[in-house]
Design a protein around this motif. Sequence first.
Motif, PDB file in Angstrom:
ATOM      1  N   VAL A   1       1.091  -1.069   0.131  1.00  0.00           N
ATOM      2  CA  VAL A   1      -0.314  -0.007   0.206  1.00  0.00           C
ATOM      3  C   VAL A   1       0.940   1.532  -0.139  1.00  0.00           C
ATOM      4  O   VAL A   1       1.703   1.802   1.108  1.00  0.00           O
ATOM      5  N   GLU A   2       0.583   2.302  -0.707  1.00  0.00           N
ATOM      6  CA  GLU A   2       1.663   3.549  -0.776  1.00  0.00           C
ATOM      7  C   GLU A   2       0.894   4.463  -1.095  1.00  0.00           C
ATOM      8  O   GLU A   2       1.167   5.670  -0.770  1.00  0.00           O
ATOM      9  N   ASP A   3      -0.891   4.361  -1.194  1.00  0.00           N
ATOM     10  CA  ASP A   3      -1.829   5.424  -0.790  1.00  0.00           C
ATOM     11  C   ASP A   3      -1.473   5.937   0.680  1.00  0.00           C
ATOM     12  O   ASP A   3      -2.006   5.179   1.173  1.00  0.00           O
ATOM     13  N   LYS A   4      -0.997   7.335   0.020  1.00  0.00           N
ATOM     14  CA  LYS A   4      -0.976   7.932   1.953  1.00  0.00           C
ATOM     15  C   LYS A   4      -1.778   8.247   2.548  1.00  0.00           C
ATOM     16  O   LYS A   4      -2.161   8.041   3.543  1.00  0.00           O
ATOM     17  N   GLN A   5      -3.128   8.399   1.751  1.00  0.00           N
ATOM     18  CA  GLN A   5      -4.312   8.504   3.190  1.00  0.00           C
ATOM     19  C   GLN A   5      -4.997   6.869   3.226  1.00  0.00           C
ATOM     20  O   GLN A   5      -5.342   7.197   4.052  1.00  0.00           O
ATOM     21  N   LEU A   6      -4.584   6.269   2.669  1.00  0.00           N
ATOM     22  CA  LEU A   6      -5.111   5.193   3.132  1.00  0.00           C
ATOM     23  C   LEU A   6      -4.235   3.898   4.387  1.00  0.00           C
ATOM     24  O   LEU A   6      -4.878   3.287   5.356  1.00  0.00           O
ATOM     25  N   LEU A   7      -3.025   4.176   4.233  1.00  0.00           N
ATOM     26  CA  LEU A   7      -1.979   3.677   4.718  1.00  0.00           C
ATOM     27  C   LEU A   7      -2.259   3.972   6.502  1.00  0.00           C
ATOM     28  O   LEU A   7      -2.085   2.783   7.096  1.00  0.00           O
ATOM     29  N   PRO A   8      -2.599   4.897   6.704  1.00  0.00           N
ATOM     30  CA  PRO A   8      -2.894   5.085   8.141  1.00  0.00           C
ATOM     31  C   PRO A   8      -3.946   4.042   8.523  1.00  0.00           C
ATOM     32  O   PRO A   8      -4.075   3.609   9.942  1.00  0.00           O
ATOM     33  N   LEU A   9      -5.014   3.683   7.872  1.00  0.00           N
ATOM     34  CA  LEU A   9      -5.753   3.286   8.074  1.00  0.00           C
ATOM     35  C   LEU A   9      -6.071   1.633   8.391  1.00  0.00           C
ATOM     36  O   LEU A   9      -6.897   1.002   9.035  1.00  0.00           O
ATOM     37  N   PHE A  10      -4.867   0.937   7.776  1.00  0.00           N
ATOM     38  CA  PHE A  10      -4.675  -0.479   8.054  1.00  0.00           C
ATOM     39  C   PHE A  10      -3.357  -0.637   9.544  1.00  0.00           C
ATOM     40  O   PHE A  10      -2.697   0.049   9.633  1.00  0.00           O
ATOM     41  N   PRO A  11      -3.248  -1.712  10.082  1.00  0.00           N
ATOM     42  CA  PRO A  11      -4.923  -2.830   9.669  1.00  0.00           C
ATOM     43  C   PRO A  11      -5.816  -2.530  10.150  1.00  0.00           C
ATOM     44  O   PRO A  11      -6.361  -2.323  11.163  1.00  0.00           O
ATOM     45  N   VAL A  12      -6.754  -2.864   8.943  1.00  0.00           N
ATOM     46  CA  VAL A  12      -8.238  -2.291   9.171  1.00  0.00           C
ATOM     47  C   VAL A  12      -9.016  -3.934   9.755  1.00  0.00           C
ATOM     48  O   VAL A  12      -9.648  -3.589   9.865  1.00  0.00           O
ATOM     49  N   VAL A  13      -8.462  -5.225   9.245  1.00  0.00           N
ATOM     50  CA  VAL A  13      -9.053  -6.580  10.027  1.00  0.00           C
ATOM     51  C   VAL A  13      -7.904  -6.804  11.242  1.00  0.00           C
ATOM     52  O   VAL A  13      -6.466  -6.916  10.518  1.00  0.00           O
TER      53      VAL A  13
END
Length: 156
Positions: A125-137
């Motif tokens: 995952v490289e998207d800097k907006q998505l990365l903080p969401l991980f891990p979602v599970v």
Amino acid sequence: MTQDQKQITVTRTIDAPAKDIFALLSLPAKHTELDGSGMLRGSVDTERITKTGQVFVMNMHAEAMGGDYRMHNHVSAFDENKMIGWTPAQEENKTEPAGWEWLWELRPVDADTTEVTLTYDWSRVEDKQLLPLFPVVDEEQLQESLNRLAAAVSGS
């Protein structure tokens, strides 16, 4: 889990042949029964997964992702009765997976028992907006997916 860790892996031995387990995993319509996270709402596609490169669409829900949404899952691994995996792409960019993968690996212990490993990997995952969401599970939810798989295959 450390901050640097970018995958979670869980393993369970299930009292079922690998072919029976694979039959469930390769049918997207059954994935809601196996979901330990509670995020899956249903499959848009009902066809069985038969090869890498296929795409199947799932209806999803997660507050962290803004509520209801769809994922276009690109089959990234397929070795019949041994391995199946997919990389999700978000609805707004259906053709480009966002960098995480779900991978199921099956290792027969004997004719009626299989060791199942589920890996949730977000290392690409490289998207800097998505990365903080991980891990979602989390690990507990992944373990619950294995528990549900064991229950589903014993009932099939």
